[in-house]
Every structure is written in C-alpha cells, then in structure tokens.
Design a protein around this motif. Structure first.
Motif, PDB file in Angstrom:
ATOM      1  N   ILE A  88       0.843  -1.204   0.000  1.00 59.73           N
ATOM      2  CA  ILE A  88       0.000   0.000   0.000  1.00 59.73           C
ATOM      3  C   ILE A  88       0.873   1.246   0.000  1.00 59.73           C
ATOM      4  O   ILE A  88       0.594   2.214  -0.708  1.00 59.73           O
ATOM      5  CB  ILE A  88      -0.959  -0.013   1.208  1.00 59.73           C
ATOM      6  N   TYR A 113      -2.635  -3.120  -7.543  1.00 59.29           N
ATOM      7  CA  TYR A 113      -1.340  -2.492  -7.762  1.00 59.29           C
ATOM      8  C   TYR A 113      -0.443  -3.253  -8.738  1.00 59.29           C
ATOM      9  O   TYR A 113       0.715  -2.899  -8.901  1.00 59.29           O
ATOM     10  CB  TYR A 113      -0.598  -2.336  -6.430  1.00 59.29           C
ATOM     11  N   THR A 119       4.088   1.633  -1.087  1.00 60.17           N
ATOM     12  CA  THR A 119       4.852   1.821  -2.323  1.00 60.17           C
ATOM     13  C   THR A 119       3.988   1.736  -3.574  1.00 60.17           C
ATOM     14  O   THR A 119       4.459   2.061  -4.657  1.00 60.17           O
ATOM     15  CB  THR A 119       5.974   0.769  -2.442  1.00 60.17           C
ATOM     16  N   LYS A 120       2.750   1.264  -3.402  1.00 61.96           N
ATOM     17  CA  LYS A 120       1.849   1.045  -4.537  1.00 61.96           C
ATOM     18  C   LYS A 120       2.482   0.123  -5.580  1.00 61.96           C
ATOM     19  O   LYS A 120       2.331   0.302  -6.779  1.00 61.96           O
ATOM     20  CB  LYS A 120       1.428   2.370  -5.166  1.00 61.96           C
ATOM     21  N   SER A 121       3.201  -0.887  -5.090  1.00 59.09           N
ATOM     22  CA  SER A 121       3.884  -1.860  -5.941  1.00 59.09           C
ATOM     23  C   SER A 121       3.788  -3.235  -5.295  1.00 59.09           C
ATOM     24  O   SER A 121       3.911  -3.365  -4.080  1.00 59.09           O
ATOM     25  CB  SER A 121       5.349  -1.471  -6.108  1.00 59.09           C
ATOM     26  N   LYS A 155       1.345  -1.234 -11.632  1.00 56.69           N
ATOM     27  CA  LYS A 155       2.184  -0.102 -11.250  1.00 56.69           C
ATOM     28  C   LYS A 155       3.656  -0.378 -11.499  1.00 56.69           C
ATOM     29  O   LYS A 155       4.446   0.540 -11.596  1.00 56.69           O
ATOM     30  CB  LYS A 155       1.983   0.269  -9.777  1.00 56.69           C
TER      31      LYS A 155
END
Length: 142
Positions: A49, A105, A51-53, A108
C-alpha cells in the motif's frame, strides 16, 4: 534448536499427565502458530500500500495461501472441528485481501530507488565537481 525441542517435550510430559491435556496443549500451540503464519503477510501488505507496488508480494504465494486456507476452513467447518477451522478464519480473509491488493497495484510496476552515485566508479567526476565548487567558493561566486 534440537535441545530446546527436547526440553519442551520433557516439560510438556512433566506438566501434562493426561493424553487429553497434551493434545489440547499441542493443538493450542499449533493454532497460535497457524494464526501467526496467516497474519504475517500484513507487514508486506502495508509495504504494498505504501509503495503502490506488488514487488514484495509474489502472486502465487498469495494465491495458494488463500486457496489452502479456504480449503482447510471448509474442511474444518464440514467436520465440525473448530480448532482446525479457526486459524483459517484469519487465513482466508487475509488471502482475499492480498489478492485484491495484488490486482489493484499489479500494473504499477517496480518502484526503483533513486540513483545514488557510485564513488568508486565515478570518483573522478565527483572530484571534479568538488574542485569546481571549491574554486567557485574561493572566487566568491557562491
């Protein structure tokens, strides 16, 4: 590690005289260990959440964790074994959450760390930059 296991077995045999008490103790330890195992991906989910990765959360690990915990949950409920089903009450929702995060994600990509200069490889360039700064400072430009 083996010595600790022997000590634990010895203590358990001394403290719990009946088979039923030993069975409950071992089941309780297994229950706590299973809940900890299914709850441990929460740390990785926080990082996903942030790093959105999904770089740190492999898809197959999340998928098969969800699949296994859901099947064990179903088996425990069908056999009316709450001790078997209870850790999977944590595992199944955790697996669902992991899969939802993965699909949110996944596109991303991987976030790379900012480039840090390598002093050994770029030593001459860095020396020149510092010399330029020293020269400008001495000439009163800065």
């Amino acid at each position: 590690m083996g010595e600790r296991l022997h000590v634990a077995v010895g203590v358990m045999a001394f403290l719990f005289h009946g088979h039923h008490h030993r069975k409950v103790f071992v089941g309780s330890v297994g229950l706590i260990a299973s809940m900890a195992m299914y709850g441990s991906p929460l740390v990785v989910m926080k990082r996903v959440i942030k790093t959105k990765s999904v770089e740190f959360m492999p898809f197959y690990l999340s998928f098969f964790s969800f699949l296994a915990s859901t099947l064990w949950l179903a088996y425990g409920l069908l056999s009316h074994d709450i001790v078997l089903a209870s850790p999977n009450f944590v595992g199944s929702p955790s697996g669902i959450l992991q899969l939802v995060l993965y699909f949110m994600y996944r596109k991303k990509g991987i976030i790379e760390e900012p480039h840090k200069p390598d002093i050994e490889k770029n030593g001459e360039k860095i020396k020149q930059q510092f010399q330029t700064l020293d020269t400008e400072e001495n000439n009163g430009k800065i």
